[in-house]
Design a protein around this motif. Structure first.
Motif, short mmCIF file in Angstrom:
data_model
loop_
_atom_site.label_atom_id
_atom_site.label_comp_id
_atom_site.label_asym_id
_atom_site.label_seq_id
_atom_site.Cartn_x
_atom_site.Cartn_y
_atom_site.Cartn_z
N ALA A 159 0.85 -1.20 0.00
CA ALA A 159 0.00 0.00 0.00
C ALA A 159 0.88 1.24 0.00
N LYS A 160 0.29 2.35 -0.41
CA LYS A 160 0.95 3.65 -0.36
C LYS A 160 0.12 4.60 0.48
N SER A 161 0.81 5.45 1.21
CA SER A 161 0.20 6.49 2.04
C SER A 161 -0.52 5.86 3.23
N CYS A 162 -1.46 6.61 3.80
CA CYS A 162 -2.16 6.19 5.02
C CYS A 162 -3.57 6.78 4.98
N PRO A 163 -4.59 6.00 5.35
CA PRO A 163 -5.97 6.50 5.29
C PRO A 163 -6.35 7.41 6.44
N PHE A 164 -5.44 7.59 7.42
CA PHE A 164 -5.75 8.38 8.60
C PHE A 164 -5.04 9.73 8.54
N SER A 165 -5.40 10.60 9.44
CA SER A 165 -4.80 11.94 9.45
C SER A 165 -4.46 12.33 10.88
N CYS A 166 -3.52 11.58 11.46
CA CYS A 166 -3.08 11.90 12.82
C CYS A 166 -2.42 13.28 12.80
N SER A 167 -2.73 14.09 13.80
CA SER A 167 -2.32 15.49 13.74
C SER A 167 -0.84 15.71 13.98
N PHE A 168 -0.09 14.66 14.42
CA PHE A 168 1.35 14.80 14.61
C PHE A 168 2.14 14.32 13.39
N CYS A 169 1.45 13.80 12.37
CA CYS A 169 2.12 13.13 11.25
C CYS A 169 1.80 13.82 9.93
N GLY A 170 2.82 14.07 9.14
CA GLY A 170 2.62 14.71 7.84
C GLY A 170 2.69 13.74 6.68
N PHE A 171 2.78 12.44 6.98
CA PHE A 171 2.96 11.45 5.90
C PHE A 171 1.81 11.43 4.89
N PRO A 172 0.54 11.38 5.33
CA PRO A 172 -0.54 11.36 4.33
C PRO A 172 -0.53 12.60 3.42
N GLN A 173 -0.14 13.75 3.99
CA GLN A 173 -0.09 14.96 3.18
C GLN A 173 1.00 14.85 2.10
N ARG A 174 2.11 14.18 2.45
CA ARG A 174 3.20 14.02 1.48
C ARG A 174 2.89 12.92 0.47
N ALA A 175 2.26 11.83 0.94
CA ALA A 175 2.15 10.63 0.10
C ALA A 175 0.88 10.58 -0.73
N LEU A 232 5.90 5.64 21.38
CA LEU A 232 5.25 6.69 22.17
C LEU A 232 5.78 8.07 21.78
N ILE A 233 4.92 9.07 21.91
CA ILE A 233 5.30 10.47 21.71
C ILE A 233 5.05 11.20 23.02
N ILE A 234 6.05 11.95 23.49
CA ILE A 234 5.92 12.70 24.73
C ILE A 234 6.04 14.20 24.42
N GLY A 235 5.06 14.97 24.91
CA GLY A 235 5.14 16.42 24.77
C GLY A 235 4.23 17.02 23.73
N THR A 272 2.78 19.15 9.56
CA THR A 272 1.78 18.29 10.19
C THR A 272 0.50 19.07 10.49
N PRO A 273 -0.64 18.39 10.57
CA PRO A 273 -1.91 19.09 10.78
C PRO A 273 -1.97 19.92 12.06
N ILE A 274 -1.28 19.52 13.11
CA ILE A 274 -1.35 20.26 14.37
C ILE A 274 -0.82 21.67 14.20
N TRP A 275 0.00 21.89 13.20
CA TRP A 275 0.58 23.21 12.99
C TRP A 275 -0.50 24.26 12.74
N ASP A 276 -1.59 23.83 12.14
CA ASP A 276 -2.70 24.77 11.88
C ASP A 276 -3.42 25.16 13.16
N GLN A 277 -3.19 24.43 14.25
CA GLN A 277 -3.81 24.73 15.54
C GLN A 277 -2.80 25.29 16.55
N ARG A 278 -1.65 25.73 16.06
CA ARG A 278 -0.59 26.13 16.99
C ARG A 278 -0.98 27.32 17.85
N GLU A 279 -1.79 28.22 17.34
CA GLU A 279 -2.22 29.37 18.16
C GLU A 279 -3.15 28.90 19.28
N GLN A 280 -4.01 27.94 18.99
CA GLN A 280 -4.93 27.41 20.00
C GLN A 280 -4.16 26.80 21.17
#
Length: 793
Positions: A249-265, A389-392, A427-435
């Motif tokens: 398979a290529k890419s990923c069907p999910f859009s986790c907010s810490f990951c930019g892979f689907p946007q790239r792939a 795991l991701i911390i922070g 990554t998607p979380i970047w769009d929420q950085r002000e929040q």
């Protein structure tokens, strides 16, 4: 002419990489992340696999084929070679250039090569790309160097054009491919060079034009997997060996907010079961392959296709062992049972957090319960698990990290690794950085609930405290390495033993950063754990003081010890003013009367420590004193212990001495982590404490007080007790900008008078000790005043 020489994975010079990252700062997030993957040995940083090779092949006649984490034909080689061949272009390859330098050099010197393709799939820095290009230029100035892959495409997306120009010039390649896939862009570039056509007609590349790089038009490129299968007949069978890495398979069907892979792939696309079956048949025909790694980010999605694939693998009885990524919320008991029957031996779990609150913020579809259900089922099916795991991540708190620790301790995956959140603009979380109040980027950031320094500390805490899962080191060792080593005869239990020993060496390095190598007892256990070919399994159980249970007990002890202490100095400057900068050190020594040393039952180091506490209490005018003590108790190695001692004027000397002994023994029990915890403001803050002031030291050793003063810069006064032919002597090492010789001489006389009282009159009430000064032959009246002040609370 060879149209394209394909370069596989390059493992860059690790010591040079460590030096480069360390130059950013030892407290920087990038270095602290790296520091959990190596130890200093033989005067250089060594990764786990480096040490395994060193000790396994030690004393064995060579030459040796070393163990390494990329012992297979690299996927980019098989994929790109098949694609070029289909397009009518010729190719050659160097699979692992760091291990095939002579072959690489020979091709560069004597081969007629048009282009050299360097991909960057696993490179997180420019370091390996620079080393490859430097090697190429050393032996061949004619071939055109093309660099592509995620490192380049991410650079284009996140940086300003002028920054991209700087990066391109810094790397020094001739061409860059910057689209998501890039195979077709490379083919079009090669054909343009062969035919002499206009490079501007090739989309998705950057090429030199004058002093700068010109970027051509960007367009979407799609190279479907089903139309571009791997042609395994292009490669010599003996080069495959036991291991093949493949994707369905290529890419990923999910859009986790810490990951930019689907946007790239791009859009998620996967092969049918029929196409996968044809590829597995081709791999079986190679005759040597035992182990498959599926690198699909979501191999078990969709669930129905995954189960159909498992049944196909069972039906065909391939006999492969295999591993994959696994989404716990998209599996069930039936799927896991089928996985076991189909030969699955391990899965990578992107757990990320044990907090449902954090998983929601991360836009993960899995929840805590999914991991708690899946991991035991996988274990029962004989499938090992690795929890990543991701911390922070924005919104992280001490409480959410505690939930993550609890999840790992409860579910007990075989392996785990925690990494600092990387603040990536793509990554998607970047769009929420002000929040979330995100400031900074990469490994240096802060947000409303945490900053990167605190998160680094919490990663370290997980490394120390987790008991029921084994930390999997990065850089040269991955989950795949556990399967690889098993194929080479190392049982899974021996793999665990080896990793435990290696991780213990890292812990020791973190606790004693001034040490330049691994301690002898631990080094011997580490050596034995690497000799897995020896029939009798040695006892390589790590020191129990390094377990997660021991760390948590120490954290509890030191937290309770200093929870209500007000950080205050023991030492006041003789002139009443605090010196501005560091001063020089001097020393003054006095012999201890032999009559005081030879009495039965006298513990001289203990009584001298008690006398010193009384002296410091007088100097500070406080009952509560903290002494950095270095005393060996029993058979244990001496530790630096921040002892908190309460001097009570209504207590008998014998009672005070008993309390000091009890405190010393209890502190020694948890002494391994004493300074690691109490000198770290972030760790103490988590415990609800503040760091104590460590300005007075007590050292019971030979000629080591000066080393102590160098290690702990906050010290102003150090009492050193040492044995000699005449009995014993005490030495005061002191900062000359805080003390004069006369004052220290008076302190020495006061100390000896108090020590004498503790030896000869243990039944005295503490406040009566000062009366004994009247009978002492002391030099000045100021000493009497000093002693009296100790009990004038």
């Amino acid at each position: 002419m060879t149209d394209c020489l394909i370069i596989g994975f390059y493992d860059a010079d690790f010591p040079a990489y460590v030096d480069m990252v360390r130059s950013m700062g030892a407290e920087a997030g990038a270095y602290r992340d790296l520091a959990l993957a190596f130890v200093e040995y033989d005067n250089k940083p060594q990764r786990s696999m480096d040490l395994l090779n060193h000790f396994y092949f030690q004393d064995k006649p060579g030459p040796h084929k070393v163990f390494h984490n990329a012992d297979f034909i690299w996927p980019v080689v098989t994929t790109l070679s098949s694609y070029l061949k289909k397009q009518g272009l010729s190719f050659d390859y160097v699979n692992l250039p760091h291990l095939e330098r002579e072959k690489f050099k020979e091709l560069l010197l004597n081969g007629d090569i048009l282009t050299i393709a360097i991909t960057s799939t696993l490179y997180v820095s420019a370091h390996p790309i620079l080393e490859i290009i430097s090697f190429i230029r050393q032996y061949n100035q004619k071939a055109k160097i093309v660099v592509g892959g995620p490192y380049i495409s991410n650079q284009i997306k996140t940086a300003e054009p002028e920054v991209n120009q700087q990066v391109f010039k810094y790397l020094g390649a001739d061409f860059y491919v910057f689209c998501q896939e890039g195979e077709q862009a490379l083919v079009n570039l090669i054909k343009a060079l062969k035919n002499g056509t206009d490079l501007d007609q090739v989309d998705n590349i950057a090429y030199r034009r004058g002093h700068d790089y010109h970027m051509t038009k960007s367009s979407i490129e799609s190279n479907p997997l089903e139309e571009n299968p791997i042609d395994y007949t292009l490669f010599p069978r003996d080069e495959f060996g036991q291991f093949v890495t493949l994707r369905t398979a290529k890419s990923c069907p999910f859009s986790c907010s810490f990951c930019g892979f689907p946007q790239r792939a791009g859009k998620y696309k996967y092969l049918s079961v029929e196409h996968t079956e044809r590829e597995l048949d081709a791999i079986r025909d190679l005759g040597s392959v035992t182990t498959l790694t599926f690198i699909d980010d979501t191999f078990n999605v969709p669930k129905a296709r995954f189960k159909e694939m498992l049944r196909m693998m069972i039906r065909n009885n391939y006999g492969f062992k295999w591993n994959c990524f696994y989404r716990s919320d998209h599996g069930d008991a039936e799927a896991i049972e089928l996985m076991g029957k189909a030969g699955c031996e391990g899965v990578f779990l992107g757990v990320e957090s044990g907090s449902d609150q954090m998983l929601l913020r991360m836009n993960k579809t899995a929840r805590r319960k999914d991991y708690l259900e899946a991991i035991p089922l996988l274990r029962d099916a004989g499938i090992s698990t690795h929890a990543s795991l991701i911390i922070g991540f924005p919104g992280e708190t001490y409480d959410t990290v505690a939930e993550t620790v609890d999840l790992i301790e409860t579910a007990k995956p075989d392996f785990y690794r925690a990494q600092l959140w990387y603040a990536d603009p793509i990554t998607p979380i970047w769009d929420q950085r002000e929040q979330y109040g995100v400031k900074g980027s990469a490994f240096s950031w802060s947000h409303n609930t945490m900053d990167s320094a605190t998160a680094c500390d919490l990663v370290d805490k997980l490394f120390f405290c987790i008991e029921n899962s084994i930390w999997l080191p990065q850089f040269g060792f991955e989950q795949w390495s556990t399967f690889y080593l098993q194929r080479h005869g190392m049982s899974l239990d021996r793999v665990r033993q080896f990793l435990n020993c290696f991780n213990t060496a890292i812990k020791e390095q973190m606790l004693f950063p001034d040490r330049t190598t691994i301690s002898e007892p631990l080094l011997e256990k580490l050596r034995l754990s690497c000799r897995f070919d020896e029939r009798d399994a040695p006892d390589v159980t790590p020191d129990p003081h390094f377990t997660g249970t021991a760390y948590l007990a120490a954290e509890k002890f030191w937290g309770e010890e200093f929870r209500d202490v007000v950080p205050a100095p023991n030492i006041r400057a003789a002139n009443g003013e605090t010196p501005d900068g560091p001063g020089s050190w001097s020393s003054l020594s006095h012999s201890v009367e032999s009559s005081l040393l030879n009495r039965p039952g006298i513990d001289v180091p203990l009584l001298m420590l008690a006398a010193y506490a009384i002296l410091l209490s007088g100097m500070s005018g406080r009952q509560d004193v903290v002494i950095l003590s270095h005393v060996k108790r029993g058979s244990e190695e001496p530790s630096d212990l921040p002892l908190r001692l309460l001097v009570k004027n209504d207590e008998r000397c014998s009672e005070f001495i008993a309390r000091v002994a009890a405190k010393l023994n209890l502190a020694a029990e948890h002494g391994l982590y004493g300074l690691h915890i109490t000198t770290n403001p972030l760790r103490m803050d988590e415990l609800g404490c503040r760091c104590p002031v460590l300005d007075a030291g007590y050292w019971f050793a030979e000629d080591l007080a000066e080393k102590l003063s160098e290690t702990h810069e906050s010290l102003k006064l150090i009492l050193n007790l040492s044995r000699n032919d005449a009995g014993a002597e005490v030495s005061f090492h002191y900062r000359t900008d805080w003390f004069g010789w006369e004052m220290v001489d008076e302190l020495a006389f006061s100390l000896m008078s108090v020590f004498q009282s503790l030896v000869e009159k243990p039944g005295l009430v503490m406040s009566e000790i000062m009366l004994s000064f009247d009978d002492a032959d002391l030099k000045t009246d100021s000493v009497n005043s000093l002693a009296a002040e100790a009990f004038n609370f």
